[in-house]
Design a protein around this motif. Structure first.
Motif, short mmCIF file in Angstrom:
data_model
loop_
_atom_site.label_atom_id
_atom_site.label_comp_id
_atom_site.label_asym_id
_atom_site.label_seq_id
_atom_site.Cartn_x
_atom_site.Cartn_y
_atom_site.Cartn_z
N GLN A 113 -3.52 5.47 -7.56
CA GLN A 113 -2.65 5.55 -8.93
C GLN A 113 -3.18 4.92 -10.07
N ALA A 114 -3.95 3.96 -9.74
CA ALA A 114 -4.60 3.14 -11.00
C ALA A 114 -3.52 2.95 -12.19
N GLY A 115 -2.49 2.42 -11.89
CA GLY A 115 -1.24 2.22 -12.91
C GLY A 115 -0.38 3.01 -13.15
N GLN A 116 -0.87 4.37 -12.67
CA GLN A 116 0.09 5.61 -12.95
C GLN A 116 1.53 5.28 -12.15
N PRO A 117 2.63 5.72 -12.69
CA PRO A 117 3.75 5.71 -11.92
C PRO A 117 3.79 6.33 -10.58
N CYS A 118 4.39 6.08 -9.43
CA CYS A 118 4.53 6.78 -8.31
C CYS A 118 5.93 6.46 -7.60
N ASN A 119 6.74 7.65 -7.18
CA ASN A 119 7.70 7.73 -6.28
C ASN A 119 7.35 7.96 -4.76
N VAL A 120 7.58 6.95 -3.97
CA VAL A 120 7.19 7.07 -2.63
C VAL A 120 8.25 7.34 -1.79
N VAL A 121 8.18 8.22 -0.77
CA VAL A 121 9.26 8.31 0.30
C VAL A 121 8.45 7.94 1.38
N GLU A 122 9.29 7.24 2.51
CA GLU A 122 8.71 6.61 3.64
C GLU A 122 9.34 7.03 4.86
N THR A 145 4.86 -0.16 -11.12
CA THR A 145 5.08 1.30 -11.10
C THR A 145 5.18 2.14 -9.98
N ILE A 146 5.09 1.51 -8.68
CA ILE A 146 5.12 1.92 -7.53
C ILE A 146 6.35 1.71 -6.81
N LYS A 147 7.14 2.69 -6.60
CA LYS A 147 8.75 2.61 -6.00
C LYS A 147 8.93 3.32 -4.58
N ILE A 148 9.45 2.69 -3.79
CA ILE A 148 10.01 3.36 -2.52
C ILE A 148 11.15 4.00 -2.77
N ILE A 149 11.46 5.34 -2.88
CA ILE A 149 12.84 5.85 -3.37
C ILE A 149 13.66 6.52 -2.34
N ARG A 150 13.15 6.64 -1.30
CA ARG A 150 13.82 6.88 0.22
C ARG A 150 13.11 6.58 1.45
N THR A 151 13.65 6.09 2.13
CA THR A 151 13.04 5.80 3.66
C THR A 151 13.90 6.18 4.85
N GLN A 152 13.42 6.68 5.83
CA GLN A 152 14.22 6.89 7.08
C GLN A 152 13.13 7.17 8.28
N SER A 153 13.91 6.89 9.41
CA SER A 153 12.90 6.90 10.61
C SER A 153 12.77 8.37 10.95
N GLY A 154 11.54 8.89 11.17
CA GLY A 154 11.18 10.06 11.75
C GLY A 154 10.70 10.03 13.19
N ASP A 155 11.17 8.79 13.76
CA ASP A 155 10.77 8.52 15.39
C ASP A 155 9.40 8.82 15.82
N PHE A 156 8.48 8.69 14.87
CA PHE A 156 7.10 8.92 15.10
C PHE A 156 6.76 10.32 15.69
#
Length: 309
Positions: free
Chosen positions: A136-145, A171-182
């Motif tokens: 990302q080199a400093g660029q903003p990034c919304n991450v889903v986990e 600049t990097i934010k985790i906006i959503r996170t949920q289990s996908g049970d692998f």
């Protein structure tokens, strides 16, 4: 009572190991089982595998069955971190050493297992986060986990390593996170819900998946939403299974942190050394974690085929 006693010196051909495997929920898990069989065969050790279908109660039953059979050692890939004390106490009283593979457990008495062979899962998460930060080199990034199985040590640790590392970059934010049970199917399902919730995926810069199979599921969901995985939404995951290298070659995945499937080999060597002269292994045997990108994907895919992956 309760102490593992050293038996007389035995050859590998006399040894039988019971392996309580979580299941075959992912390509990596199936590879771990396959490699365990070949590593045991190489050493002339009989390996009995019980597939728990991702249920702890099935693993506890399998361990009790192995104890009743009088195996020489028990290998356990624990589906969750807690709830193992009673059955491992039974193994200890039967003087059967227990070796943990690829995941950790939480117990008050760590003499209930001889050693654990695993990657540093916190480090794996940190490696994935470092890759995203550099990309990302400093660029903003919304991450889903896409998290692994709820309560699994590896999911908790891969989450922690990633979170702690990206926390240093505003600049990097985790906006959503949920289990996908692998699993691939659950990874796809969760990603579909993330896409719907985030302006048809337009608010999402990257997916961080705790394993490659969930990442593959996410890739399918992204494509079905009319977006380009690997371009519109970056894909970073962990395991290094053949399908993620195929996705890289297709331009649909960006990076994967390899988790070696050979957890049984070091455990078998530790068992043989213990049986030979009572040598105790270190409490934790750490395997290496390496980041791979598309440039080396074909070479990695060829290597996996050679391993029988």
């Amino acid at each position: 009572m309760g102490t593992i006693l050293l038996s007389h010196s035995v050859s590998a051909n006399d040894l039988t190991v019971g392996f309580s495997q979580i299941g075959s929920e992912s390509g990596w898990r199936a590879a771990e089982t396959s490699v365990a069989k070949s590593e045991a065969e190489k050493r002339g050790i009989t390996l009995k595998i019980a597939d728990a279908q991702q249920k702890q109660e099935n693993q506890i039953k399998a361990i009790r069955s192995f104890i009743a059979q009088g195996v020489d050692a028990i290998f356990l890939a624990p589906v969750v971190q807690t709830g193992w004390e009673p059955v491992l106490q039974e193994a200890k009283e039967a003087e059967i050493p227990v070796f943990l593979l690829d995941r950790n457990i939480t117990v008050k008495d760590d003499s209930l297992f001889m050693t654990g062979v695993a990657a540093d899962s916190v480090h794996e998460g940190a490696v994935a986060a470092d890759w995203l930060i550099k990309t990302q080199a400093g660029q903003p990034c919304n991450v889903v986990e896409l998290q692994g199985t709820v309560g699994a040590s590896v999911a908790l640790e891969r989450k922690q390593g990633f979170l702690d590392t990206v926390a240093t970059v505003p600049t990097i934010k985790i906006i959503r996170t949920q289990s996908g049970d692998f699993t691939r199917s659950k990874g796809k399902e969760v990603m579909e819900s993330f896409i719907k919730a985030e302006n048809n995926g337009k608010n999402i810069c990257a997916v961080y998946a705790h394993n490659d199979d969930m990442a593959i599921g996410a890739i399918q969901a992204i494509k079905e939403a009319g977006l380009k995985p690997g371009k519109d939404i970056k894909i970073i995951s962990i395991d290094g299974v053949p399908d993620i290298f195929k996705a890289m070659i297709a331009g649909e995945a960006n990076a994967s942190v390899e988790l070696t499937p050979n957890m049984a080999g070091p455990a078998l060597d530790a068992l043989l050394a213990f049986k030979k002269d009572g040598t105790l292994p270190p409490k934790h045997i750490k395997t290496e974690s390496v980041l791979f990108e598309p440039a080396t994907a074909q070479a990695q895919l060829d290597l996996k085929k050679d391993m029988g992956y």
